[in-house]
Design a protein around this motif. Sequence first.
Motif, PDB file in Angstrom:
ATOM      1  N   GLN A 193       0.833  -1.205   0.000  1.00 41.46           N
ATOM      2  CA  GLN A 193       0.000   0.000   0.000  1.00 41.46           C
ATOM      3  C   GLN A 193       0.867   1.255   0.000  1.00 41.46           C
ATOM      4  O   GLN A 193       0.599   2.213  -0.733  1.00 41.46           O
ATOM      5  N   LYS A 194       1.924   1.253   0.789  1.00 38.87           N
ATOM      6  CA  LYS A 194       2.836   2.389   0.832  1.00 38.87           C
ATOM      7  C   LYS A 194       3.589   2.529  -0.487  1.00 38.87           C
ATOM      8  O   LYS A 194       3.759   3.639  -1.009  1.00 38.87           O
ATOM      9  N   GLN A 195       4.022   1.397  -1.046  1.00 37.95           N
ATOM     10  CA  GLN A 195       4.796   1.433  -2.283  1.00 37.95           C
ATOM     11  C   GLN A 195       3.965   1.884  -3.483  1.00 37.95           C
ATOM     12  O   GLN A 195       4.504   2.463  -4.424  1.00 37.95           O
ATOM     13  N   SER A 196       2.664   1.610  -3.437  1.00 36.08           N
ATOM     14  CA  SER A 196       1.818   1.897  -4.605  1.00 36.08           C
ATOM     15  C   SER A 196       0.943   3.139  -4.446  1.00 36.08           C
ATOM     16  O   SER A 196       0.126   3.421  -5.313  1.00 36.08           O
ATOM     17  N   LYS A 197       1.111   3.883  -3.358  1.00 34.12           N
ATOM     18  CA  LYS A 197       0.202   5.000  -3.093  1.00 34.12           C
ATOM     19  C   LYS A 197       0.255   6.062  -4.183  1.00 34.12           C
ATOM     20  O   LYS A 197      -0.733   6.761  -4.426  1.00 34.12           O
ATOM     21  N   ASP A 198       1.388   6.206  -4.866  1.00 34.70           N
ATOM     22  CA  ASP A 198       1.509   7.202  -5.935  1.00 34.70           C
ATOM     23  C   ASP A 198       1.453   6.562  -7.325  1.00 34.70           C
ATOM     24  O   ASP A 198       1.623   7.255  -8.336  1.00 34.70           O
ATOM     25  N   ARG A 199       1.219   5.269  -7.371  1.00 38.35           N
ATOM     26  CA  ARG A 199       1.147   4.584  -8.666  1.00 38.35           C
ATOM     27  C   ARG A 199      -0.161   4.962  -9.362  1.00 38.35           C
ATOM     28  O   ARG A 199      -1.228   4.870  -8.771  1.00 38.35           O
ATOM     29  N   PRO A 200      -0.117   5.387 -10.596  1.00 39.85           N
ATOM     30  CA  PRO A 200      -1.347   5.840 -11.268  1.00 39.85           C
ATOM     31  C   PRO A 200      -2.275   4.686 -11.634  1.00 39.85           C
ATOM     32  O   PRO A 200      -1.834   3.552 -11.834  1.00 39.85           O
ATOM     33  N   VAL A 201      -3.560   4.986 -11.687  1.00 37.98           N
ATOM     34  CA  VAL A 201      -4.566   4.092 -12.236  1.00 37.98           C
ATOM     35  C   VAL A 201      -5.025   4.713 -13.556  1.00 37.98           C
ATOM     36  O   VAL A 201      -5.555   5.818 -13.582  1.00 37.98           O
ATOM     37  N   LYS A 202      -4.784   4.019 -14.646  1.00 40.02           N
ATOM     38  CA  LYS A 202      -5.068   4.579 -15.963  1.00 40.02           C
ATOM     39  C   LYS A 202      -6.564   4.569 -16.260  1.00 40.02           C
ATOM     40  O   LYS A 202      -7.244   3.577 -16.014  1.00 40.02           O
ATOM     41  N   ILE A 203      -7.057   5.675 -16.803  1.00 38.05           N
ATOM     42  CA  ILE A 203      -8.453   5.767 -17.236  1.00 38.05           C
ATOM     43  C   ILE A 203      -8.491   5.727 -18.756  1.00 38.05           C
ATOM     44  O   ILE A 203      -7.817   6.524 -19.420  1.00 38.05           O
ATOM     45  N   MET A 204      -9.263   4.786 -19.295  1.00 42.17           N
ATOM     46  CA  MET A 204      -9.451   4.712 -20.739  1.00 42.17           C
ATOM     47  C   MET A 204     -10.914   5.019 -21.059  1.00 42.17           C
ATOM     48  O   MET A 204     -11.819   4.606 -20.334  1.00 42.17           O
ATOM     49  N   THR A 205     -11.152   5.761 -22.141  1.00 46.01           N
ATOM     50  CA  THR A 205     -12.495   6.147 -22.533  1.00 46.01           C
ATOM     51  C   THR A 205     -12.827   5.566 -23.908  1.00 46.01           C
ATOM     52  O   THR A 205     -12.028   4.848 -24.516  1.00 46.01           O
ATOM     53  N   PHE A 206     -14.004   5.922 -24.386  1.00 45.82           N
ATOM     54  CA  PHE A 206     -14.433   5.467 -25.706  1.00 45.82           C
ATOM     55  C   PHE A 206     -13.436   5.853 -26.781  1.00 45.82           C
ATOM     56  O   PHE A 206     -13.221   5.110 -27.748  1.00 45.82           O
ATOM     57  N   GLU A 207     -12.807   7.006 -26.617  1.00 44.46           N
ATOM     58  CA  GLU A 207     -11.853   7.495 -27.615  1.00 44.46           C
ATOM     59  C   GLU A 207     -10.630   6.586 -27.737  1.00 44.46           C
ATOM     60  O   GLU A 207      -9.941   6.610 -28.752  1.00 44.46           O
ATOM     61  N   ASP A 208     -10.364   5.771 -26.702  1.00 48.12           N
ATOM     62  CA  ASP A 208      -9.211   4.875 -26.741  1.00 48.12           C
ATOM     63  C   ASP A 208      -9.517   3.551 -27.440  1.00 48.12           C
ATOM     64  O   ASP A 208      -8.610   2.751 -27.677  1.00 48.12           O
ATOM     65  N   MET A 209     -10.797   3.319 -27.744  1.00 43.93           N
ATOM     66  CA  MET A 209     -11.185   2.064 -28.367  1.00 43.93           C
ATOM     67  C   MET A 209     -10.911   2.092 -29.872  1.00 43.93           C
ATOM     68  O   MET A 209     -11.184   3.100 -30.544  1.00 43.93           O
ATOM     69  N   ALA A 210     -10.411   0.997 -30.400  1.00 45.25           N
ATOM     70  CA  ALA A 210     -10.129   0.935 -31.836  1.00 45.25           C
ATOM     71  C   ALA A 210     -11.417   0.976 -32.654  1.00 45.25           C
ATOM     72  O   ALA A 210     -11.466   1.592 -33.715  1.00 45.25           O
ATOM     73  N   ASP A 211     -12.457   0.315 -32.153  1.00 44.73           N
ATOM     74  CA  ASP A 211     -13.752   0.323 -32.832  1.00 44.73           C
ATOM     75  C   ASP A 211     -14.569   1.499 -32.325  1.00 44.73           C
ATOM     76  O   ASP A 211     -14.985   1.531 -31.164  1.00 44.73           O
ATOM     77  N   GLN A 212     -14.812   2.476 -33.176  1.00 46.76           N
ATOM     78  CA  GLN A 212     -15.531   3.689 -32.797  1.00 46.76           C
ATOM     79  C   GLN A 212     -17.015   3.636 -33.190  1.00 46.76           C
ATOM     80  O   GLN A 212     -17.682   4.666 -33.275  1.00 46.76           O
ATOM     81  N   ASN A 213     -17.517   2.429 -33.408  1.00 47.38           N
ATOM     82  CA  ASN A 213     -18.928   2.245 -33.748  1.00 47.38           C
ATOM     83  C   ASN A 213     -19.757   2.271 -32.466  1.00 47.38           C
ATOM     84  O   ASN A 213     -19.792   1.297 -31.709  1.00 47.38           O
ATOM     85  N   LEU A 214     -20.472   3.363 -32.222  1.00 46.08           N
ATOM     86  CA  LEU A 214     -21.222   3.531 -30.983  1.00 46.08           C
ATOM     87  C   LEU A 214     -22.329   2.496 -30.811  1.00 46.08           C
ATOM     88  O   LEU A 214     -22.777   2.241 -29.689  1.00 46.08           O
ATOM     89  N   SER A 215     -22.773   1.893 -31.897  1.00 43.70           N
ATOM     90  CA  SER A 215     -23.882   0.941 -31.816  1.00 43.70           C
ATOM     91  C   SER A 215     -23.491  -0.362 -31.131  1.00 43.70           C
ATOM     92  O   SER A 215     -24.334  -1.222 -30.895  1.00 43.70           O
ATOM     93  N   LYS A 216     -22.199  -0.514 -30.780  1.00 41.92           N
ATOM     94  CA  LYS A 216     -21.743  -1.740 -30.127  1.00 41.92           C
ATOM     95  C   LYS A 216     -21.498  -1.557 -28.635  1.00 41.92           C
ATOM     96  O   LYS A 216     -21.093  -2.505 -27.962  1.00 41.92           O
ATOM     97  N   TYR A 217     -21.741  -0.356 -28.117  1.00 43.11           N
ATOM     98  CA  TYR A 217     -21.421  -0.069 -26.728  1.00 43.11           C
ATOM     99  C   TYR A 217     -22.653   0.383 -25.945  1.00 43.11           C
ATOM    100  O   TYR A 217     -23.610   0.924 -26.510  1.00 43.11           O
ATOM    101  N   GLY A 218     -22.566   0.192 -24.633  1.00 47.72           N
ATOM    102  CA  GLY A 218     -23.559   0.756 -23.738  1.00 47.72           C
ATOM    103  C   GLY A 218     -24.976   0.284 -24.003  1.00 47.72           C
ATOM    104  O   GLY A 218     -25.227  -0.794 -24.538  1.00 47.72           O
TER     105      GLY A 218
END
Length: 262
Positions: A193-218
């Motif tokens: 916990q101490k070693q990882s307190k500053d380790r980032p958690v990456k956020i990925m969004t729809f823009e990061d997806m290779a398939d940009q077809n909205l009809s396949k999500y949500g």
Amino acid sequence: MKILVCMKQVPAGTKVDIDPETGAMKRLSGETRTNPYDLFALEAALQLREKVGGSVTVLTMGPPQAEEMMRDAYTMGADDAVILSDRKFAGADVLATSYALSQGITAIGDIDLIICGKQTTDGDTAQVGPAIAEHLGIPHAAWVSEIVDADSESIQVKQDLVSVSQTSKIPYPCLITVDKDMCVPRLPSYLLQKQSKDRPVKIMTFEDMADQNLSKYGLVGSPTAVEKMFAPPEVEKQVYFDGDAKEKTKQLFDVLVNKKVI
């Protein structure tokens, strides 16, 4: 070996809110916890890393608040964490959820082994893991009760399939879903916990997806629709007894007799 574990936050109790228009659960309402089956998946991944080397990445789809669960995974030994978080992913059924996760895995890249819990305690479909494998076009084994062996080329697992058990050897890349009790999840480490307190958690969004077809999500990409969803009624009722120990014992005995427990 590069191992990825899919995890999910699930309601910790029955007090959740339901969207009256979509019938979907409001994920930010009520307390949440890590899906119990996913803890077995994470432990299995950590044990494999100890045996064959490599790294363990945890992946979830949900609101940014899922970072708390990701940091808990860090304290158990995970190396990296990624959250798929975008309103375009909201309201997804099994098909849309598994597709978004498969796209996230593709974006992360070069994954050898994907480990999922057998199912989640909120949906209980046990379909998301196998569906991810189908989207990715890789082999998978479900209901894994034991990892028999693993090396840099393949993994050998035991599957309990209701009436039979079988052992399967699967080449990488592949996916497995693990059952409970196949291992004992380790406790969080204060040192990690101490070693990882500053380790980032990456956020990925729809823009990061290779398939940009909205009809396949949500919600839009979900062929199944929820007609009605509701939280189960609260059935627990607290009973208080007055008096000394002997009197309380008699009152408890009478209650158990009336309920035909004894």
